[in-house]
Motif scaffolding. Structure first.
Motif, short mmCIF file in Angstrom:
data_model
loop_
_atom_site.label_atom_id
_atom_site.label_comp_id
_atom_site.label_asym_id
_atom_site.label_seq_id
_atom_site.Cartn_x
_atom_site.Cartn_y
_atom_site.Cartn_z
N VAL A 136 1.56 -5.73 7.44
CA VAL A 136 2.59 -4.74 7.47
C VAL A 136 3.10 -4.52 8.58
O VAL A 136 2.35 -3.94 9.61
CB VAL A 136 2.27 -3.58 6.49
N TYR A 137 4.42 -4.57 9.13
CA TYR A 137 4.89 -4.12 10.23
C TYR A 137 5.42 -2.77 10.15
O TYR A 137 6.64 -2.62 9.26
CB TYR A 137 6.05 -5.08 10.78
N VAL A 138 5.06 -1.56 10.80
CA VAL A 138 5.57 -0.24 10.59
C VAL A 138 6.29 -0.30 11.90
O VAL A 138 5.67 -0.11 12.93
CB VAL A 138 4.26 0.62 10.51
N PRO A 139 7.73 -0.17 11.60
CA PRO A 139 8.64 -0.11 12.90
C PRO A 139 8.58 1.26 13.55
O PRO A 139 7.89 2.20 12.92
CB PRO A 139 9.81 -0.39 12.27
N PRO A 140 9.11 1.24 14.72
CA PRO A 140 9.11 2.61 15.42
C PRO A 140 9.97 3.43 14.45
O PRO A 140 10.60 3.28 13.63
CB PRO A 140 9.81 2.46 16.76
N TYR A 141 9.64 4.84 14.54
CA TYR A 141 10.37 5.70 13.89
C TYR A 141 9.53 6.22 12.43
O TYR A 141 10.00 7.04 11.76
CB TYR A 141 11.75 5.91 13.87
N TRP A 142 8.74 5.17 11.71
CA TRP A 142 8.50 5.30 10.56
C TRP A 142 7.01 6.01 10.41
O TRP A 142 6.14 5.51 10.86
CB TRP A 142 8.57 3.90 9.81
N ALA A 143 7.18 7.05 9.57
CA ALA A 143 5.68 7.48 9.40
C ALA A 143 5.12 6.65 8.42
O ALA A 143 5.63 6.14 7.55
CB ALA A 143 5.80 8.95 8.67
N HIS A 144 3.70 6.84 8.43
CA HIS A 144 3.10 5.60 7.42
C HIS A 144 1.64 6.19 6.90
O HIS A 144 1.06 7.11 7.48
CB HIS A 144 2.83 4.32 8.21
N ARG A 145 1.46 5.74 5.61
CA ARG A 145 0.47 6.32 4.84
C ARG A 145 -0.19 5.12 3.87
O ARG A 145 1.00 4.53 3.35
CB ARG A 145 0.76 7.35 3.89
N SER A 146 -1.52 4.87 4.00
CA SER A 146 -1.94 3.58 3.04
C SER A 146 -2.22 4.24 1.78
O SER A 146 -2.87 5.36 1.82
CB SER A 146 -2.76 2.69 3.96
N VAL A 147 -2.69 3.40 0.78
CA VAL A 147 -2.79 3.79 -0.46
C VAL A 147 -3.72 2.57 -1.37
O VAL A 147 -3.20 1.63 -1.09
CB VAL A 147 -1.56 4.02 -1.59
N ASN A 148 -4.95 3.05 -1.59
CA ASN A 148 -5.84 2.11 -2.41
C ASN A 148 -5.37 1.81 -3.86
O ASN A 148 -5.83 2.93 -4.46
CB ASN A 148 -7.26 2.23 -2.11
N THR A 149 -4.88 0.60 -4.32
CA THR A 149 -4.58 0.52 -5.88
C THR A 149 -5.56 -0.10 -6.53
O THR A 149 -5.52 -0.17 -7.94
CB THR A 149 -3.21 0.13 -5.99
N GLY A 150 -6.39 -0.59 -5.95
CA GLY A 150 -7.49 -1.18 -6.46
C GLY A 150 -8.63 -0.42 -7.25
O GLY A 150 -8.55 0.76 -6.99
N ALA A 151 -9.02 -1.00 -8.30
CA ALA A 151 -10.16 -0.35 -9.06
C ALA A 151 -11.53 0.00 -8.40
O ALA A 151 -11.86 1.28 -8.70
CB ALA A 151 -10.14 -0.70 -10.45
N ALA A 152 -12.00 -1.19 -7.67
CA ALA A 152 -13.25 -1.03 -7.48
C ALA A 152 -13.66 -1.37 -5.86
O ALA A 152 -14.36 -1.07 -5.25
CB ALA A 152 -14.23 -1.98 -8.23
N GLU A 153 -12.80 -1.68 -5.34
CA GLU A 153 -12.72 -2.59 -3.74
C GLU A 153 -12.04 -1.45 -2.83
O GLU A 153 -10.99 -0.82 -2.94
CB GLU A 153 -11.81 -3.62 -3.62
N PRO A 154 -12.69 -1.49 -1.68
CA PRO A 154 -11.99 -0.59 -0.47
C PRO A 154 -10.82 -1.43 -0.10
O PRO A 154 -10.71 -2.75 -0.23
CB PRO A 154 -13.00 -0.58 0.41
N LEU A 155 -9.71 -0.82 0.43
CA LEU A 155 -8.56 -1.35 1.15
C LEU A 155 -9.16 -1.42 2.61
O LEU A 155 -9.07 -0.16 3.03
CB LEU A 155 -7.39 -0.49 0.91
N VAL A 156 -9.01 -2.54 3.22
CA VAL A 156 -9.75 -2.82 4.71
C VAL A 156 -8.54 -3.25 5.46
O VAL A 156 -8.01 -4.29 5.01
CB VAL A 156 -10.92 -3.66 4.63
N SER A 157 -8.20 -2.38 6.39
CA SER A 157 -6.99 -3.00 7.35
C SER A 157 -7.61 -3.08 8.78
O SER A 157 -8.29 -1.90 9.37
CB SER A 157 -5.79 -1.99 7.22
N PHE A 158 -7.01 -3.80 9.69
CA PHE A 158 -7.13 -3.93 11.25
C PHE A 158 -5.70 -3.55 11.63
O PHE A 158 -4.66 -3.93 11.21
CB PHE A 158 -7.24 -5.26 11.51
N CYS A 159 -5.79 -2.49 12.42
CA CYS A 159 -4.45 -1.70 12.95
C CYS A 159 -4.26 -1.78 14.39
O CYS A 159 -5.61 -1.70 15.14
CB CYS A 159 -4.50 -0.28 12.65
N VAL A 160 -3.14 -2.24 14.92
CA VAL A 160 -2.80 -2.47 16.30
C VAL A 160 -1.62 -1.57 16.57
O VAL A 160 -0.67 -1.68 15.99
CB VAL A 160 -2.82 -3.63 16.82
#
Ligand code: F6R
Ligand code: ZN
Length: 191
Positions: A136-160
């Motif tokens: 996911v590309y979060v452009p300049p000016y956009w606030a951002h929040r991630s949400v886990n919709t999985g029932a059992a797994e963690p949502l793992v992201s690498f952010c830069v």
């Protein structure tokens, strides 16, 4: 070599990631957010209070080996968001704008399922699906929040993101996000 005053010179280095576990080995910063840290963010405040009273479960962790918070450097981290519900609402991060609001961010999803909710201060809203291998590309000016919709797994992201971006949580505490993600009878609903 001409070293700019704005941007410190450092030596190259490597970090080891455990993609399955969603951890960065030898992380210098380990941020931990539990239910009790999330007050004010979920629709059902009573459900969050009950969760905080019943063992205060982990919501998410961020692992970093920080670099100078300067133009030219790149901050990066592993963000690991647990599965779970507060009432019917899926576990999520607090969310923020960058303090230097004209800075972007890349989220590469390594594991799990979810959404990146995004918003601008003048009312635009977006939700991008996250799953292993999607970026996911979060452009300049956009606030951002991630949400886990999985029932059992963690949502793992690498952010830069840019080294000097910084984090502004205060505006989200006041404004919230226009969209929320719920799990109702096994269906994921964004509204
Ligand atoms: C950094 C970034 C992510 C988040 C992390 C936790 O700019 O967007 O690394 O910091 O997903 O979320 P917050 O910071 O909103 O608590
Ligand atoms: Zn960010």
């Amino acid at each position: 070599m001409d070293i700019k005053e704005s941007t410190s010179f450092i030596d190259p280095f490597t970090v080891e990631l455990d993609i399955e576990q969603g951890v960065m080995r030898d992380a210098k910063n380990h941020i931990v957010r539990k239910a009790s840290d999330m007050r004010g963010h979920y629709k059902d405040a009573a459900a969050l209070d009950a969760l905080a009273d019943r063992g205060d479960p982990l919501h998410y962790e961020v692992f970093e080996v920080p670099v100078p918070e300067q133009y030219g450097h790149l901050q990066y981290c592993i963000s690991t968001l647990q599965p779970g519900l507060v009432g019917e609402e899926c576990f999520m991060t607090k969310g923020h704008y960058h303090t230097v609001i004209e800075t972007a961010e890349i989220y590469l999803c390594l594991r799990g399922e979810g959404y990146m909710l995004m918003k601008t201060s003048d009312g635009k809203a977006a939700a991008e699906k996250m799953s292993r291998g999607r970026m996911v590309y979060v452009p300049p000016y956009w606030a951002h929040r991630s949400v886990n919709t999985g029932a059992a797994e963690p949502l793992v992201s690498f952010c830069v993101y840019p080294g000097d971006a910084g984090h502004n949580y205060g505006d989200i505490e006041t404004e919230g996000f226009p969209k929320r993600v719920f799990s109702r009878g096994g269906e994921i609903v964004i509204e």
